[in-house]
Design a protein around this motif. Structure first.
Motif, PDB file in Angstrom:
ATOM      1  N   GLY A  41       0.774  -1.234   0.000  1.00 51.12           N
ATOM      2  CA  GLY A  41       0.000   0.000   0.000  1.00 51.12           C
ATOM      3  C   GLY A  41       0.807   1.287   0.000  1.00 51.12           C
ATOM      4  O   GLY A  41       0.229   2.372   0.090  1.00 51.12           O
ATOM      5  N   GLU A  42       2.121   1.206  -0.132  1.00 50.44           N
ATOM      6  CA  GLU A  42       2.934   2.429  -0.142  1.00 50.44           C
ATOM      7  C   GLU A  42       2.831   3.131  -1.498  1.00 50.44           C
ATOM      8  O   GLU A  42       2.753   2.490  -2.543  1.00 50.44           O
ATOM      9  CB  GLU A  42       4.402   2.099   0.137  1.00 50.44           C
ATOM     10  CG  GLU A  42       4.647   1.614   1.532  1.00 50.44           C
ATOM     11  CD  GLU A  42       6.101   1.276   1.794  1.00 50.44           C
ATOM     12  OE1 GLU A  42       6.453   1.166   2.966  1.00 50.44           O
ATOM     13  OE2 GLU A  42       6.886   1.119   0.831  1.00 50.44           O
ATOM     14  N   TRP A  43       2.852   4.464  -1.457  1.00 44.15           N
ATOM     15  CA  TRP A  43       2.801   5.244  -2.686  1.00 44.15           C
ATOM     16  C   TRP A  43       3.347   6.648  -2.466  1.00 44.15           C
ATOM     17  O   TRP A  43       3.448   7.133  -1.342  1.00 44.15           O
ATOM     18  CB  TRP A  43       1.395   5.307  -3.269  1.00 44.15           C
ATOM     19  CG  TRP A  43       0.300   5.714  -2.321  1.00 44.15           C
ATOM     20  CD1 TRP A  43      -0.448   4.874  -1.550  1.00 44.15           C
ATOM     21  CD2 TRP A  43      -0.165   7.041  -2.037  1.00 44.15           C
ATOM     22  NE1 TRP A  43      -1.357   5.598  -0.807  1.00 44.15           N
ATOM     23  CE2 TRP A  43      -1.203   6.927  -1.095  1.00 44.15           C
ATOM     24  CE3 TRP A  43       0.188   8.304  -2.491  1.00 44.15           C
ATOM     25  CZ2 TRP A  43      -1.886   8.037  -0.596  1.00 44.15           C
ATOM     26  CZ3 TRP A  43      -0.498   9.406  -1.998  1.00 44.15           C
ATOM     27  CH2 TRP A  43      -1.519   9.262  -1.071  1.00 44.15           C
ATOM     28  N   VAL A  44       3.718   7.285  -3.576  1.00 47.01           N
ATOM     29  CA  VAL A  44       4.189   8.670  -3.600  1.00 47.01           C
ATOM     30  C   VAL A  44       3.450   9.373  -4.727  1.00 47.01           C
ATOM     31  O   VAL A  44       3.331   8.838  -5.834  1.00 47.01           O
ATOM     32  CB  VAL A  44       5.716   8.750  -3.853  1.00 47.01           C
ATOM     33  CG1 VAL A  44       6.174  10.196  -3.982  1.00 47.01           C
ATOM     34  CG2 VAL A  44       6.494   8.032  -2.757  1.00 47.01           C
ATOM     35  N   GLU A  45       2.956  10.582  -4.429  1.00 45.54           N
ATOM     36  CA  GLU A  45       2.276  11.395  -5.444  1.00 45.54           C
ATOM     37  C   GLU A  45       3.165  12.572  -5.803  1.00 45.54           C
ATOM     38  O   GLU A  45       3.754  13.204  -4.924  1.00 45.54           O
ATOM     39  CB  GLU A  45       0.955  11.903  -4.881  1.00 45.54           C
ATOM     40  CG  GLU A  45       0.205  12.837  -5.816  1.00 45.54           C
ATOM     41  CD  GLU A  45      -0.939  13.508  -5.084  1.00 45.54           C
ATOM     42  OE1 GLU A  45      -2.055  12.984  -5.166  1.00 45.54           O
ATOM     43  OE2 GLU A  45      -0.692  14.535  -4.418  1.00 45.54           O
ATOM     44  N   VAL A  46       3.247  12.844  -7.097  1.00 39.93           N
ATOM     45  CA  VAL A  46       4.069  13.935  -7.617  1.00 39.93           C
ATOM     46  C   VAL A  46       3.188  14.824  -8.487  1.00 39.93           C
ATOM     47  O   VAL A  46       2.449  14.327  -9.333  1.00 39.93           O
ATOM     48  CB  VAL A  46       5.252  13.374  -8.438  1.00 39.93           C
ATOM     49  CG1 VAL A  46       6.084  14.494  -9.023  1.00 39.93           C
ATOM     50  CG2 VAL A  46       6.116  12.455  -7.568  1.00 39.93           C
ATOM     51  N   ARG A  87       3.705   0.974  -4.978  1.00 38.23           N
ATOM     52  CA  ARG A  87       4.386  -0.315  -4.908  1.00 38.23           C
ATOM     53  C   ARG A  87       3.623  -1.389  -5.670  1.00 38.23           C
ATOM     54  O   ARG A  87       4.211  -2.367  -6.107  1.00 38.23           O
ATOM     55  CB  ARG A  87       4.540  -0.742  -3.451  1.00 38.23           C
ATOM     56  CG  ARG A  87       5.450   0.135  -2.630  1.00 38.23           C
ATOM     57  CD  ARG A  87       6.865  -0.242  -2.723  1.00 38.23           C
ATOM     58  NE  ARG A  87       7.044  -1.604  -2.221  1.00 38.23           N
ATOM     59  CZ  ARG A  87       8.156  -2.285  -2.359  1.00 38.23           C
ATOM     60  NH1 ARG A  87       9.181  -1.750  -2.957  1.00 38.23           N
ATOM     61  NH2 ARG A  87       8.250  -3.494  -1.887  1.00 38.23           N
ATOM     62  N   ASN A  88       2.323  -1.205  -5.820  1.00 43.02           N
ATOM     63  CA  ASN A  88       1.495  -2.207  -6.471  1.00 43.02           C
ATOM     64  C   ASN A  88       0.456  -1.491  -7.332  1.00 43.02           C
ATOM     65  O   ASN A  88      -0.246  -0.612  -6.841  1.00 43.02           O
ATOM     66  CB  ASN A  88       0.812  -3.070  -5.399  1.00 43.02           C
ATOM     67  CG  ASN A  88       0.129  -4.278  -5.960  1.00 43.02           C
ATOM     68  OD1 ASN A  88      -0.467  -4.240  -7.029  1.00 43.02           O
ATOM     69  ND2 ASN A  88       0.202  -5.375  -5.230  1.00 43.02           N
ATOM     70  N   ARG A  89       0.337  -1.846  -8.592  1.00 47.00           N
ATOM     71  CA  ARG A  89      -0.624  -1.219  -9.508  1.00 47.00           C
ATOM     72  C   ARG A  89      -2.046  -1.724  -9.337  1.00 47.00           C
ATOM     73  O   ARG A  89      -2.989  -1.071  -9.752  1.00 47.00           O
ATOM     74  CB  ARG A  89      -0.212  -1.459 -10.950  1.00 47.00           C
ATOM     75  CG  ARG A  89       0.973  -0.678 -11.391  1.00 47.00           C
ATOM     76  CD  ARG A  89       1.278  -1.027 -12.840  1.00 47.00           C
ATOM     77  NE  ARG A  89       2.476  -0.354 -13.272  1.00 47.00           N
ATOM     78  CZ  ARG A  89       2.514   0.499 -14.292  1.00 47.00           C
ATOM     79  NH1 ARG A  89       1.435   0.758 -14.975  1.00 47.00           N
ATOM     80  NH2 ARG A  89       3.643   1.074 -14.625  1.00 47.00           N
ATOM     81  N   ASN A  90      -2.203  -2.901  -8.743  1.00 47.08           N
ATOM     82  CA  ASN A  90      -3.512  -3.544  -8.646  1.00 47.08           C
ATOM     83  C   ASN A  90      -4.325  -2.925  -7.512  1.00 47.08           C
ATOM     84  O   ASN A  90      -3.976  -3.063  -6.350  1.00 47.08           O
ATOM     85  CB  ASN A  90      -3.331  -5.040  -8.405  1.00 47.08           C
ATOM     86  CG  ASN A  90      -4.637  -5.802  -8.416  1.00 47.08           C
ATOM     87  OD1 ASN A  90      -5.713  -5.252  -8.210  1.00 47.08           O
ATOM     88  ND2 ASN A  90      -4.540  -7.097  -8.655  1.00 47.08           N
TER      89      ASN A  90
END
Length: 169
Positions: A41-46, A87-90
């Motif tokens: 579930g980790e993510w970064v928004e740019v 980390r995961n596209r799904n």
């Protein structure tokens, strides 16, 4: 055949349009999700303030782990776009994020971390944080204030992945 610094745009080669400092900002990150497993579930928004290509953009952390965006095709983003690197596209596995543009290979620490964006070895933006609250993304508003997210997304964590952030108060 592509030369260095080029990509295919609808089959025709052209120069990659790289972001400059000030064109791109890290605006939100989820280091410690609760709705799904920590890594999934980790993510970064740019946020991109200019129309550029993602090609060659590097996201890295303090341990020198890095995600480099690579493609022979031009990966154009329009000015004003919020791009999510996860980390995961799904969405069934990443906490319900539909709009993942690029898979993130680095892992975010829950404490004492720095996330850096660079292109051709030049840093274009960087954020550091001392802690992350479980299930709560950290957001940066349009004037640079940092706060915890308050809006529910996907499977129940808090954040606005892929969307403009609300003002921090």
């Amino acid at each position: 055949v592509l030369g260095a610094g080029m990509c295919f745009d609808d089959g025709a080669p052209r120069d990659i349009v790289s972001p400059e400092p000030g064109d791109v900002h890290i605006t939100e990150w989820m280091a410690n999700p609760l709705a799904v497993g920590n890594r999934e579930g980790e993510w970064v928004e740019v946020r991109f303030g200019a129309s550029v290509d993602l090609n060659g953009l590097v996201l890295s952390d303090l341990t020198a782990n890095a995600t480099t965006v690579q493609s022979k095709d031009c990966l154009r983003v329009a000015a004003g776009t919020h791009v999510v690197f996860a980390r995961n596209r799904n969405p069934l596995q990443n906490g319900g994020i539909e709009a993942v543009r690029t898979e993130l290979s680095l892992s975010l620490n829950n404490t004492d971390e720095t996330i850096t964006l660079s292109i051709d070895g030049q840093v274009v933006d960087s954020v550091s944080y001392a802690r992350s609250n479980p299930g709560v993304a950290t957001q940066v508003d349009d004037v640079g204030n940092v706060c915890d997210a308050v809006h529910v997304y996907g499977d129940g964590d808090l954040g606005t992945p892929g969307l403009a952030n609300p003002w921090c108060f």
